[in-house]
Write an enzyme that holds these catalytic residues in place. Structure first.
Site, short mmCIF file in Angstrom:
data_model
loop_
_atom_site.label_atom_id
_atom_site.label_comp_id
_atom_site.label_asym_id
_atom_site.label_seq_id
_atom_site.Cartn_x
_atom_site.Cartn_y
_atom_site.Cartn_z
N LYS A 32 0.83 -1.30 -0.31
CA LYS A 32 0.02 0.10 0.18
C LYS A 32 1.04 1.78 0.01
CE LYS A 32 -4.26 -1.27 2.14
NZ LYS A 32 -5.33 -1.44 3.70
N GLU A 42 -19.19 -9.31 9.07
CA GLU A 42 -20.41 -8.28 9.77
C GLU A 42 -21.75 -8.93 10.39
OE1 GLU A 42 -18.80 -5.52 6.28
OE2 GLU A 42 -19.56 -7.65 6.44
N ARG A 49 -25.47 -5.97 5.66
CA ARG A 49 -24.90 -7.20 5.59
C ARG A 49 -24.79 -7.99 6.31
NH1 ARG A 49 -19.26 -6.42 3.00
NH2 ARG A 49 -20.36 -8.35 2.01
#
Length: 620
Positions: free
Chosen positions: A280, A366, A394
């Site tokens: 990243k 979730e 979700r």
């Protein structure tokens, strides 16, 4: 003026005309363009800087858009957008009437599938692969998924299903940006990955299996040897057991490795899995050093990096929640905090620092987060689930079945409720009031400012059952939250202004705008505080002295708080007209939050105008 390589790329067809040796220079230009673009508009940066070479290699090798390319989550798709004809549209990235920050099917044929929520890419790519098989179409289907998204159950559901789906061409590219490979190991893995991706290996394996079919013990031995050999070189076992041919890990920034690898894979049939390691923030030292800070920055100067504002910004609702969570945890040892991979976004950094044993980041899961909280509640803990409104969708089945049905003591802190601005329709928290208020046992609270947010968090936390508090992205009107941990009465509204004829009932943070309208109209203004339970006694009382009710909410009108008022009036045979102001029955695109709300008539002027129009209609 010298023409850069990037300026000559209007589509991947132009990219494929380049000599492979030119790709490295193009990657440098592309990375610089991404950095400059995000610095001007804001957006996702670290993830996009990390996928430049991978994006180039995929479009260089595969025949997109005929070959389907799907980016999981999609916040790393800026280089993809630039290479697929949207370079000149980047100044409008995430701006009103500009291009989306995520893949969007209506935006480009190269966006094979709209994403933004995590872990959907493999399922979608598998569906497309099955459709191609059934239609007799020979093409490739590529799902690019990050290591974080791979932790979600949906990704493994798709891998499991793919493993028993015959005759489909599917490549899963695992973009692993949380792992580093030392040069010796990287070189060794590169060598064997190239070997295992080649036609020779694939044909040899098929031929060997055919020859050994008649000698079952030998076949079993060969499979074990193959598995052990590959397992010593890479974490292949799991994905091989699911039916994929595993290759990698490979350096995702090395085009000399990526392109030949993908060319070999392109010629293969069936289920392929490529493990790519990226970093990243690659190429921008500040983002490499702190990829979290540069994950989703606003506008900044790349030459100096992100700077703290000279004047401290107003406290956000997220910060109000984070401070409240620490204070309440200090007062109550039973409190535990849960987040599905949104520690920073949900304001839980300080809570983790102070209470590491009571902090749980369950990953992008979730469903598990909600049921995990239910299990904790069963044993006397008091879990607080900090989750974005859009992501609680979700875990909806778990919310109903595992929490509410059992009336368990779980508090849900719903961040990003309502319009979310630049992230647009995919992250909008427009639906929570409608999908929460229909669930038995569940309290739904809608604070109007920072002070109210703390009070209602107190109330919902002390409530002995499931409860939710919704609050928007960003700052409120600047009210001081205070430090009280005392609750207010559940279901009790507050009259903020006494007027006549019109009663304006506000659910949430549009109170300040509605107050201006109420002042201009000499209307009564009520901070309702709770959608469920409603303050029915106050509504009945107001109905005796007011001829028009107006409900205001930054949420979907259909099934929302206004609908709750209408339902109560119908049930009690109270004949009073109700003007419902809120979000319309449509997906609301990205743009500035205030501009969007004004366009929907939910600023002070719009609310006043709507009420005046209804009054004129009633008198005509």
């Amino acid at each position: 003026m010298m023409t850069t390589l990037l300026e000559g790329i209007a589509s991947p067809d132009d990219l494929r005309r380049l000599d492979r040796r030119e790709l490295k220079d193009l990657a440098t230009e592309l990375r610089a363009f991404v950095l400059d673009s995000v610095a001007r508009t804001g957006g996702h940066l670290s993830s996009n800087l990390g996928t430049v070479e991978l994006t180039l290699a995929l479009h260089y090798v595969f025949n997109t858009p005929d070959d389907r390319l799907i980016w999981d989550v999609g916040h790393q798709s800026y280089a993809h957008k630039i290479l697929t004809g949207r370079r000149q549209a980047m100044p409008g990235l995430r701006q009103m009437n500009g291009i989306s920050g995520f893949p969007k099917r209506s935006e480009s044929p190269y966006d094979a599938f709209g994403t933004a929520h995590s872990s959907t890419s493999i399922s979608a790519a598998l569906g497309m692969a099955v459709a191609a098989r059934n239609q007799g179409i020979d093409r490739q289907h590529i799902a690019v998924i990050g290591d974080g998204a791979m932790t979600a159950g949906m990704a493994f559901e798709a891998l499991n299903n793919a493993g028993v789906t015959p005759d489909v061409n599917l490549l899963v590219v695992l973009n692993d940006n949380d792992m580093s490979i030392s040069p010796p190991v990287g070189a060794l893995n590169y060598y064997f990955a190239r070997l295992l991706s080649g036609q020779f290996y694939a044909r040899a394996k098929m031929m060997g299996r055919a020859m050994l079919q008649h000698v079952p013990p030998a076949l079993a031995l060969a499979r074990k040897l193959e598995g052990h050999a590959k397992g010593m070189l890479s974490p292949a076992t799991l994905f091989e057991e699911l039916g994929f041919n595993y290759m990698g890990p490979i350096d995702g920034h090395d085009l000399e490795a990526l392109v030949p690898m993908l060319e070999n894979i392109r010629a293969l049939k069936g289920l392929q899995f490529l493990h790519v390691v990226t970093r990243k923030g690659q190429g921008y030292k500040l983002a490499e050093a702190d990829p979290v800070l540069y994950h989703g920055p606003g506008k900044f100067d790349p030459s100096v990096g992100i700077q703290k504002p000279a004047q401290p910004a107003r406290r956000t609702f997220t910060q109000v929640f984070g401070r409240w969570l620490c204070d309440m945890a200090q007062a109550d040892a039973r409190l535990v905090g849960i987040t599905p991979a949104m520690r920073e976004g949900s304001g839980m950094v300080e809570f983790e620092r102070q209470f590491p044993q009571r902090y749980f980041d369950v990953g992008i899961a979730e469903q598990h987060a909600v049921t995990f909280a239910a299990g904790l509640a069963c044993e006397g803990c008091k879990p607080v689930v900090a989750i974005y409104s859009t992501f609680l969708q979700r875990g909806y089945d778990q919310l109903i079945h595992d929490v509410a049905l059992q009336n368990l003591d779980v508090t849900f802190a719903l961040d990003r409720a309502g319009i979310v601005g630049a992230d647009g329709a995919t992250h909008a928290g427009n639906y929570d009031i409608a999908y929460l208020r229909c669930i038995p046992n569940l309290v739904v609270a809608t604070p109007s400012d920072e002070h109210e947010a703390r009070l209602l968090l107190n109330a919902c936390y002390h409530h002995p059952g499931p409860a939710s508090v919704r609050y928007p992205r960003g700052a409120g009107c600047g009210a001081e939250p205070g430090d009280s941990l005392e609750p207010v009465d559940i279901g009790r509204a507050v009259v903020r202004r006494q007027g006549r004829q019109v009663a304006v009932l506000v659910f949430g943070t549009l109170l300040a705008q509605a107050a201006q309208a109420a002042q201009a109209l000499d209307a009564t203004l009520v901070d309702m505080r709770f959608v469920k339970p409603l303050d029915e006694a106050l509504l009945s009382q107001l109905a005796t002295t007011h001829t028009l009710f107006v409900t205001v909410e930054e949420a979907a009108i259909m099934g929302g708080a206004g609908s709750a008022v209408v339902e109560y009036f119908n049930r009690e045979a109270i004949e009073r007209p109700v003007l419902q102001l809120g979000l319309p029955d449509e997906f609301i695109d990205h743009g500035d939050q205030k501009v969007i709300l004004a366009g929907l008539g939910l600023d002070a002027q719009g609310i006043e105008a709507s009420i005046r129009q209804r009054l004129e209609r009633n008198h005509s």
